[in-house]
Design a protein around this motif. Structure first.
Motif, PDB file in Angstrom:
ATOM      1  N   ILE A  13       0.848  -1.194   0.000  1.00 18.06           N
ATOM      2  CA  ILE A  13       0.000   0.000   0.000  1.00 18.06           C
ATOM      3  C   ILE A  13       0.886   1.247   0.000  1.00 18.06           C
ATOM      4  O   ILE A  13       1.748   1.400   0.865  1.00 18.06           O
ATOM      5  N   PRO A  14       0.684   2.170  -0.967  1.00 23.65           N
ATOM      6  CA  PRO A  14       1.455   3.429  -0.941  1.00 23.65           C
ATOM      7  C   PRO A  14       1.203   4.182   0.357  1.00 23.65           C
ATOM      8  O   PRO A  14       0.044   4.370   0.757  1.00 23.65           O
ATOM      9  N   PRO A  15       2.247   4.636   1.040  1.00 28.21           N
ATOM     10  CA  PRO A  15       2.058   5.332   2.316  1.00 28.21           C
ATOM     11  C   PRO A  15       1.274   6.633   2.200  1.00 28.21           C
ATOM     12  O   PRO A  15       0.689   7.077   3.184  1.00 28.21           O
ATOM     13  N   ASP A  16       1.277   7.252   1.006  1.00 26.29           N
ATOM     14  CA  ASP A  16       0.568   8.519   0.852  1.00 26.29           C
ATOM     15  C   ASP A  16      -0.839   8.340   0.298  1.00 26.29           C
ATOM     16  O   ASP A  16      -1.452   9.299  -0.174  1.00 26.29           O
ATOM     17  N   SER A  17      -1.383   7.131   0.363  1.00 22.80           N
ATOM     18  CA  SER A  17      -2.724   6.882  -0.161  1.00 22.80           C
ATOM     19  C   SER A  17      -3.757   7.733   0.568  1.00 22.80           C
ATOM     20  O   SER A  17      -3.718   7.865   1.799  1.00 22.80           O
ATOM     21  N   GLY A  18      -4.685   8.298  -0.187  1.00 22.39           N
ATOM     22  CA  GLY A  18      -5.811   9.002   0.408  1.00 22.39           C
ATOM     23  C   GLY A  18      -6.779   8.007   1.037  1.00 22.39           C
ATOM     24  O   GLY A  18      -6.743   6.802   0.754  1.00 22.39           O
ATOM     25  N   HIS A  19      -7.656   8.501   1.879  1.00 18.37           N
ATOM     26  CA  HIS A  19      -8.567   7.617   2.618  1.00 18.37           C
ATOM     27  C   HIS A  19      -9.426   6.780   1.680  1.00 18.37           C
ATOM     28  O   HIS A  19      -9.574   5.560   1.872  1.00 18.37           O
TER      29      HIS A  19
END
Length: 463
Positions: free
Chosen positions: A73-79
């Motif tokens: 999972i990309p750490p900067d993923s939006g909610h």
């Protein structure tokens, strides 16, 4: 076996994995990954918050040993993106660090745990990873990637790049994409060599990795452009064996600048989340600026327009199709999207337009949706115009798009970052190098081009 170096009796290697200031020996890597595998055996799908840490490497390696599907999972993923990826993949829990406000439980990854228990090799056709790829519309699509596909893809690159256990790979790329994760982490583990992850892909960090003995370097074009402007750091890479660029087209001027500073001609390659790497220049072959090379072992390519085969003449521009053992076979829970991209006999329509030369060399013109411009009855690749403009001393970055035009169908517009000159100078510069009909009709000066995490220009945000 996907990771032959992960078996307990593999020879130890001091500092087999280095992430920033954290070091793992081969013994520590195998022991902690195997302990993680024991903790998660019986699970089917786990999410990993893919920060550049040793814990991330251990979580992914542990999942592979146990035969549990891992979702980076990309750490900067939006909610909204985060909720979608977790629910779509069926992730049961987080393995390692979890983001705040998560509803899923978290299974710890114990850095200093050790186990030498032997785990049977999971089936080759089982899903090792689910990577999410963003399209132009809708939520990211999940791409299940099998153990067999990863092994075939990495072995084909080992052949193309002469990649051996004697190599130390250095890069600072994200660990949730094909480039940084499959090539950049699983590649060294499969080959048996060392990995230095610099956390941030700065010129100074790459120079430090070179001093630590790195023989191979991965970077996206933005990274190589920054290295080229830092001569001291660039020259530190001269002792390396191979410099590799991918994830976006490498501007020819950057290729030239790196060659002048380091003595290396950068290896370019082409691939996608759905296909892994299918085309590459070779360590022992020609490295032609602006071209991404030849199909790797096991890969076939086609060039088509409206279903008709196009000649490999170095000029005909058409849709690129690929087929090979490293390809995924579809999107997760997306039968319609799968049917649109994969044929019954295994050909994948990449969505890219390309040119193939008589010698088999491939040049990617760009995405059909944004880089194939139909203007005045001509089919024009945005990439060749961008290459010319980047050779102008006033241009540091450029993106060429086609915008609707009542007369021409599409009008060629160049978005330019650099020191402003008269628009007419750039337009005439292109007209002198290419056919007149390929000249931009308009120059738009901008402070920066919109890019994603891998450095790709987001042309959908222009226009």
């Amino acid at each position: 076996m996907l990771l032959p170096t992960m078996i307990p009796n593999a020879p130890d290697l001091a500092d087999a994995v280095i992430v920033g200031d954290d070091h793992l020996s081969r013994e520590e890597l195998v022991g902690a990954a195997t302990a993680t595998a024991e903790r998660i055996r019986g699970a089917h799908t786990l999410a990993v918050l893919a920060r550049p840490t040793v814990s991330t490497v251990l979580a992914i390696a542990g999942g592979l040993v146990a035969g549990v599907t891992i979702v980076p999972i990309p750490p900067d993923s939006g909610h909204r993106e985060l909720v979608h990826m977790l629910s779509d993949s069926g992730a049961q829990a987080w393995l390692g660090e979890a983001p705040p406000d998560t509803t899923l439980p978290s299974i710890p990854v114990r850095r200093y745990a050790k186990s030498w228990h032997s785990h049977p090799e999971p089936p080759a056709d089982s899903t090792a990873l689910i990577l999410y790829t963003s399209g132009t519309t809708g939520m990211p699509k999940g791409v299940p990637i099998t153990r067999h596909a990863i092994a075939e893809g990495l072995d084909a690159l080992a052949d193309a790049w002469d990649w051996t256990a004697g190599d130390t790979l250095a890069h600072g790329l994200p660990l949730f994409h094909v480039h940084g994760l499959i090539l950049g982490v699983l590649g060294p583990l499969r080959r048996g060599g060392r990995l230095i992850h610099t956390v941030r892909p700065t010129p100074e960090n790459y120079a430090a990795a070179a001093q630590a003995g790195a023989s191979m370097f991965f970077g996206v074009p933005t990274v190589w452009a920054r290295v080229a402007t830092d001569l001291a750091s660039a020259r530190a890479l001269a002792p390396a064996r191979l410099l590799v660029s991918g994830s976006a087209p490498l501007p020819v001027p950057v290729f030239d600048e790196i060659r002048d500073a380091t003595g290396h001609e950068i290896v370019e390659r082409y691939g996608m989340t759905e296909t892994l790497i299918t085309v590459s220049t070779r360590a022992d072959g020609e490295r032609r600026p602006g071209w991404v090379g030849l199909p790797v072992t096991g890969v076939e390519t086609r060039l088509q327009e409206a279903g008709e085969e196009l000649p490999h003449d170095g000029a005909s521009v058409g849709d690129l199709l690929v087929r090979g053992p490293m390809l995924a076979t579809g999107y997760l829970h997306r039968p319609e999207a799968t049917a649109e991209s994969w044929s019954a006999d295994g050909w994948f329509t990449t969505g890219d337009v390309a040119v193939i030369g008589p010698d088999g060399m491939h040049r990617i013109v760009g995405r059909r949706a944004t880089d194939l411009i139909k203007s005045g009855g001509f089919r024009i690749g945005a990439g060749e115009i961008e290459t010319v403009l980047l050779a102008h001393p006033s241009v540091s970055e450029v993106a060429v798009v086609g915008v609707p035009d009542e007369d021409l169908g599409q009008r060629i517009v160049a978005y330019v970052v650099g020191s402003a000159v008269e628009d007419s100078e750039l337009i005439e510069f292109v007209a002198e190098e290419l056919s007149v009909h390929k000249r931009p009709r308009e120059i738009r000066w901008v402070e920066a081009l919109p890019r994603n995490a891998m450095g790709k220009v987001q042309k959908k945000l222009l226009g």
